[in-house]
Design an enzyme around this catalytic site. Structure first.
Site: not given
Ligand code: NAP
Length: 278
Positions: A92, A115, A48
């Site tokens: 994460q 997200d 990422k």
């Protein structure tokens, strides 16, 4: 049979974003929080980070030790919520077991929730409304279908897997696109009878379960699963070599849904930046 090439489309989308970012004087900024030493998570975070760099997006990785408490993580999220230089926050997953994931995710400001996992954003998806950000993997899959001109409306979509990050939001997003959706999971009886009726079959289980005899002729097959086999190679839920003989479209693993997820993450980061700088 046509391969749904997420690698190529993902790169195309990244290039579109890179060109848009190039025009900006101020750059979008993604902050990623990594707690602990999970090796797979480290690889994902690194990917990422590198992708952001390539696209001219600022990225910060905040690494916290395995023994970080839930309160410490929440405090870090709060600091990032209040930092006007940060536009997008990603925690994460998975988090270490002693931390309650849902409690921490809900601390993220919905307008920075890149997200799309906060209750506000998932709630918008349930209501058929536009969230600040759609969950990246489902968003990537819908984009893959649309950019390949695959009609979703009126199709029977069967989604195997009911996680909050893939199966559930994807089912709702397919419903919004006017598919007729059936959700399956590990307790589903007669799975094969159901999958045989799918025009669009999505498998998101992490188990190697989809064989040729489970797939209707000319179905569109989307393989979300990521499994590392005994030889250390990545494969999906779908037995690709046999299923490709009956499918009209199929995603490979790797090179299908994975790169589309990254592209969706970059798109979300960019869009959140624009929303915050209107
Ligand atoms: P998860 O939270 O473990 O959920 C798996 C789902 O699959 C559960 O709903 C489970 O049913 C169902 N399931 C498991 N085995 C099954 C079987 N034999 N038959 C029918 N249903 C079964 O996983 P996830 O986070 O959604 O991820 C799923 C897979 O996608 C994993 O391999 C993950 O690595 C991969 N993934 C890939 C990407 C990408 O970008 N390519 C992104 C996210 C995830 P129950 O609910 O009944 O337990």
């Amino acid at each position: 049979m046509q391969i749904l090439d997420g690698k190529t489309l993902g790169k195309e989308i990244q290039e579109e974003i890179r060109l848009e970012v190039e025009k900006l004087s101020k750059k979008p900024h993604l902050a990623v929080i990594l707690v602990g030493d999970n090796p797979a998570s480290k690889i994902y975070v690194n990917t990422k980070n590198k992708t952001c760099e390539r696209l001219g997006i600022n990225s910060t990785v905040i690494t916290l030790p395995e023994n970080t408490t839930e309160d410490e993580l929440k405090l870090k999220i709060k600091t990032l919520n209040e930092d006007s230089d940060v536009n997008a926050i990603l925690v994460q997953l998975p988090l270490p077991e002693h931390i309650n994931t849902a409690n921490c995710i809900k601390e993220i400001s919905p307008i920075k929730d890149v997200d799309g996992f906060t209750p506000e954003n998932l709630g918008a998806v349930i209501c058929g409304k536009q969230p600040y950000a759609y969950p990246c993997t489902p968003f990537g899959i819908i984009t893959l279908l649309k950019r390949n001109n695959i009609e979703i409306s009126g199709k029977h979509a069967v989604v195997i897997g009911r996680s909050n990050i893939v199966g559930k939001p994807l089912s709702l997003m397919l419903l919004k696109e006017n598919a007729t959706v059936t959700m399956c999971h590990s307790k589903t009886k007669n799975l094969k009878e159901i999958t045989k009726t799918a025009d669009i079959l999505v498998s998101a289980t992490g188990n190697r379960i989809i064989t040729k005899d489970m797939v209707k002729k000319d179905a569109i097959v989307i393989d979300v699963g990521i499994i590392r086999n005994k030889e250390g190679k990545l494969e999906g839920d779908v037995y690709f070599d046999e299923v490709k003989e009956v499918a009209s479209y199929i995603t490979p693993v790797p090179g299908g849904v994975g790169p589309m997820t990254i592209a969706a993450l970059m798109k979300n980061t960019f869009e959140l930046f624009l929303m915050q700088n209107k």
